[in-house]
Design a protein around this motif. Structure first.
Motif, PDB file in Angstrom:
ATOM      1  N   GLU A  11     -21.682-140.321  22.436  1.00  0.00           N
ATOM      2  CA  GLU A  11     -21.914-139.197  23.347  1.00  0.00           C
ATOM      3  C   GLU A  11     -22.990-139.505  24.380  1.00  0.00           C
ATOM      4  OE1 GLU A  11     -22.118-134.401  23.507  1.00  0.00           O
ATOM      5  OE2 GLU A  11     -21.973-135.370  21.562  1.00  0.00           O
ATOM      6  N   GLU A  12     -24.013-140.227  23.982  1.00  0.00           N
ATOM      7  CA  GLU A  12     -25.088-140.559  24.914  1.00  0.00           C
ATOM      8  C   GLU A  12     -24.562-141.368  26.099  1.00  0.00           C
ATOM      9  OE1 GLU A  12     -28.551-140.120  26.639  1.00  0.00           O
ATOM     10  OE2 GLU A  12     -28.179-139.217  24.693  1.00  0.00           O
ATOM     11  N   LYS A  13     -23.587-142.251  25.869  1.00  0.00           N
ATOM     12  CA  LYS A  13     -22.998-143.038  26.964  1.00  0.00           C
ATOM     13  C   LYS A  13     -22.348-142.133  28.006  1.00  0.00           C
ATOM     14  CE  LYS A  13     -21.811-147.297  24.519  1.00  0.00           C
ATOM     15  NZ  LYS A  13     -22.244-148.391  25.356  1.00  0.00           N
ATOM     16  N   PHE A  14     -21.596-141.144  27.536  1.00  0.00           N
ATOM     17  CA  PHE A  14     -20.929-140.228  28.462  1.00  0.00           C
ATOM     18  C   PHE A  14     -21.950-139.378  29.213  1.00  0.00           C
ATOM     19  CE2 PHE A  14     -17.700-140.690  25.001  1.00  0.00           C
ATOM     20  CZ  PHE A  14     -16.816-141.463  25.727  1.00  0.00           C
ATOM     21  N   LYS A  15     -22.944-138.891  28.500  1.00  0.00           N
ATOM     22  CA  LYS A  15     -23.987-138.073  29.127  1.00  0.00           C
ATOM     23  C   LYS A  15     -24.712-138.869  30.208  1.00  0.00           C
ATOM     24  CE  LYS A  15     -28.214-135.524  28.270  1.00  0.00           C
ATOM     25  NZ  LYS A  15     -29.253-135.172  27.325  1.00  0.00           N
ATOM     26  N   ASP A  17     -23.821-141.606  31.849  1.00  0.00           N
ATOM     27  CA  ASP A  17     -22.973-141.966  32.990  1.00  0.00           C
ATOM     28  C   ASP A  17     -22.732-140.763  33.901  1.00  0.00           C
ATOM     29  OD1 ASP A  17     -21.072-143.936  34.349  1.00  0.00           O
ATOM     30  OD2 ASP A  17     -19.774-142.207  33.961  1.00  0.00           O
ATOM     31  N   LEU A  18     -22.343-139.640  33.323  1.00  0.00           N
ATOM     32  CA  LEU A  18     -22.062-138.458  34.143  1.00  0.00           C
ATOM     33  C   LEU A  18     -23.317-137.920  34.816  1.00  0.00           C
ATOM     34  CD1 LEU A  18     -19.523-136.659  31.798  1.00  0.00           C
ATOM     35  CD2 LEU A  18     -19.033-137.581  34.090  1.00  0.00           C
ATOM     36  N   ALA A  19     -24.413-137.861  34.082  1.00  0.00           N
ATOM     37  CA  ALA A  19     -25.656-137.348  34.669  1.00  0.00           C
ATOM     38  C   ALA A  19     -26.101-138.218  35.838  1.00  0.00           C
ATOM     39  CB  ALA A  19     -26.754-137.267  33.613  1.00  0.00           C
ATOM     40  N   THR A  20     -26.085-139.525  35.656  1.00  0.00           N
ATOM     41  CA  THR A  20     -26.505-140.438  36.732  1.00  0.00           C
ATOM     42  C   THR A  20     -25.613-140.270  37.962  1.00  0.00           C
ATOM     43  OG1 THR A  20     -27.373-142.008  35.119  1.00  0.00           O
ATOM     44  CG2 THR A  20     -26.895-142.867  37.323  1.00  0.00           C
ATOM     45  N   TYR A  21     -24.308-140.218  37.732  1.00  0.00           N
ATOM     46  CA  TYR A  21     -23.357-140.064  38.837  1.00  0.00           C
ATOM     47  C   TYR A  21     -23.573-138.732  39.562  1.00  0.00           C
ATOM     48  CZ  TYR A  21     -18.964-139.739  41.374  1.00  0.00           C
ATOM     49  OH  TYR A  21     -18.013-139.594  42.354  1.00  0.00           O
ATOM     50  N   VAL A 128     -14.182-133.456  40.201  1.00  0.00           N
ATOM     51  CA  VAL A 128     -13.773-133.382  38.792  1.00  0.00           C
ATOM     52  C   VAL A 128     -12.871-134.569  38.459  1.00  0.00           C
ATOM     53  CG1 VAL A 128     -12.412-132.056  37.111  1.00  0.00           C
ATOM     54  CG2 VAL A 128     -14.091-130.887  38.563  1.00  0.00           C
ATOM     55  N   GLY A 129     -11.968-134.903  39.372  1.00  0.00           N
ATOM     56  CA  GLY A 129     -11.089-136.059  39.154  1.00  0.00           C
ATOM     57  C   GLY A 129     -11.877-137.353  39.008  1.00  0.00           C
ATOM     58  N   LYS A 130     -12.890-137.524  39.824  1.00  0.00           N
ATOM     59  CA  LYS A 130     -13.729-138.731  39.734  1.00  0.00           C
ATOM     60  C   LYS A 130     -14.503-138.764  38.419  1.00  0.00           C
ATOM     61  CE  LYS A 130     -14.134-139.503  44.661  1.00  0.00           C
ATOM     62  NZ  LYS A 130     -14.940-139.337  45.863  1.00  0.00           N
ATOM     63  N   CYS A 131     -15.050-137.637  38.007  1.00  0.00           N
ATOM     64  CA  CYS A 131     -15.789-137.587  36.736  1.00  0.00           C
ATOM     65  C   CYS A 131     -14.855-137.859  35.558  1.00  0.00           C
ATOM     66  CB  CYS A 131     -16.469-136.234  36.570  1.00  0.00           C
ATOM     67  SG  CYS A 131     -17.872-135.986  37.680  1.00  0.00           S
ATOM     68  N   ALA A 132     -13.666-137.276  35.602  1.00  0.00           N
ATOM     69  CA  ALA A 132     -12.694-137.491  34.521  1.00  0.00           C
ATOM     70  C   ALA A 132     -12.244-138.948  34.484  1.00  0.00           C
ATOM     71  CB  ALA A 132     -11.502-136.555  34.701  1.00  0.00           C
ATOM     72  N   ALA A 133     -12.040-139.556  35.649  1.00  0.00           N
ATOM     73  CA  ALA A 133     -11.626-140.967  35.700  1.00  0.00           C
ATOM     74  C   ALA A 133     -12.733-141.876  35.161  1.00  0.00           C
ATOM     75  CB  ALA A 133     -11.253-141.357  37.128  1.00  0.00           C
ATOM     76  N   ARG A 134     -13.975-141.601  35.518  1.00  0.00           N
ATOM     77  CA  ARG A 134     -15.110-142.380  35.003  1.00  0.00           C
ATOM     78  C   ARG A 134     -15.167-142.278  33.476  1.00  0.00           C
ATOM     79  NH1 ARG A 134     -19.099-143.563  38.721  1.00  0.00           N
ATOM     80  NH2 ARG A 134     -20.637-143.812  37.058  1.00  0.00           N
ATOM     81  N   TYR A 163     -17.846-130.665  29.530  1.00  0.00           N
ATOM     82  CA  TYR A 163     -18.122-129.231  29.444  1.00  0.00           C
ATOM     83  C   TYR A 163     -19.563-128.954  29.891  1.00  0.00           C
ATOM     84  CZ  TYR A 163     -19.094-124.788  26.922  1.00  0.00           C
ATOM     85  OH  TYR A 163     -19.463-123.510  26.564  1.00  0.00           O
ATOM     86  N   PHE A 164     -20.492-129.712  29.324  1.00  0.00           N
ATOM     87  CA  PHE A 164     -21.903-129.538  29.646  1.00  0.00           C
ATOM     88  C   PHE A 164     -22.163-129.786  31.134  1.00  0.00           C
ATOM     89  CE2 PHE A 164     -26.141-131.321  30.285  1.00  0.00           C
ATOM     90  CZ  PHE A 164     -26.927-130.292  29.812  1.00  0.00           C
ATOM     91  N   MET A 165     -21.627-130.874  31.682  1.00  0.00           N
ATOM     92  CA  MET A 165     -21.878-131.202  33.087  1.00  0.00           C
ATOM     93  C   MET A 165     -21.197-130.206  34.025  1.00  0.00           C
ATOM     94  SD  MET A 165     -24.014-133.630  33.156  1.00  0.00           S
ATOM     95  CE  MET A 165     -24.675-134.742  31.922  1.00  0.00           C
ATOM     96  N   GLY A 166     -20.046-129.695  33.627  1.00  0.00           N
ATOM     97  CA  GLY A 166     -19.406-128.652  34.423  1.00  0.00           C
ATOM     98  C   GLY A 166     -20.300-127.424  34.502  1.00  0.00           C
ATOM     99  N   ALA A 167     -20.861-127.026  33.357  1.00  0.00           N
ATOM    100  CA  ALA A 167     -21.785-125.881  33.341  1.00  0.00           C
ATOM    101  C   ALA A 167     -23.019-126.181  34.186  1.00  0.00           C
ATOM    102  CB  ALA A 167     -22.170-125.546  31.897  1.00  0.00           C
ATOM    103  N   ALA A 168     -23.565-127.390  34.049  1.00  0.00           N
ATOM    104  CA  ALA A 168     -24.758-127.762  34.817  1.00  0.00           C
ATOM    105  C   ALA A 168     -24.476-127.731  36.323  1.00  0.00           C
ATOM    106  CB  ALA A 168     -25.246-129.148  34.391  1.00  0.00           C
TER     107      ALA A 168
END
Length: 181
Positions: A11-15, A17-21, A128-134, A163-168
């Motif tokens: 989970e930390e890897k996904f968090k 990557d998405l947070a940095t992006y 959203v498409g870019k985040c999902a692809a990443r 879910y978390f990043m969408g809310a953020a």
């Protein structure tokens, strides 16, 4: 706090990557929000979502992943709008899905929940498409066997962070900002 919720392998890897992006695009704050009210809904949402999301994942992985980001945005909007009412809804995922259907839930959320213009909808769909692809790329490059328990846990971890990043993202768009006091 959200860091305490990181309980799935990878989970930390996904968090990270998405947070940095998203921070690089100025779509989430450097200090990520504490969304305890929305996190309380996560397990119920995930359990209800899994049959739909897993069914779609083989043929449409970015849809399966990306829709969870839209769900996070909708939950943040509901939290801001009237959490006393929406918190009483038995399952906010099925509530959203049943307004239209799984395949068009993104459009419903953008148009009827977030009230986006056509241009905003297009811009958000692209992000959203870019985040999902990443996230899909990260999932596919993990050292785990497809169809294994670890693969399932990684998929769940990916959904949780989307879910978390969408809310953020939605909280920031509505003017909420996390800052140290």
């Amino acid at each position: 706090m959200q860091d305490e919720q990181l309980k799935y392998p990878f989970e930390e890897k996904f968090k990270e990557d998405l947070a940095t992006y998203l921070q690089g695009k100025d779509l989430v704050d450097m200090m990520l929000p504490d969304i305890a009210d929305m996190e309380e809904k996560w397990l119920g949402i995930a359990e209800a979502y899994l049959p739909d999301g897993m069914r779609e994942f083989a043929d449409y992985p970015t849809v399966s992943l990306g829709w969870m980001m839209y769900i996070g945005m909708a939950i943040a909007k509901y939290w801001d709008e009237d959490w006393d009412i929406y918190n009483k809804v038995e399952n906010l995922y099925t509530y959203l899905r049943d307004r239209i259907d799984y395949d068009h839930m993104d459009d419903y959320i953008c148009e009827k929940v977030l009230l986006l213009t056509a241009d905003e909808h297009k811009t958000l769909a692209d992000m959203v498409g870019k985040c999902a692809a990443r996230t899909n790329s990260l999932l596919r490059h993990l050292p785990i066997a497809p169809g294994s328990k670890d693969a399932f846990q990684a998929y769940l971890a990916a959904l949780h962070q989307l879910y978390f990043m969408g809310a953020a993202m939605q909280l920031k768009r509505m003017g909420y900002h996390m800052t140290k006091i």
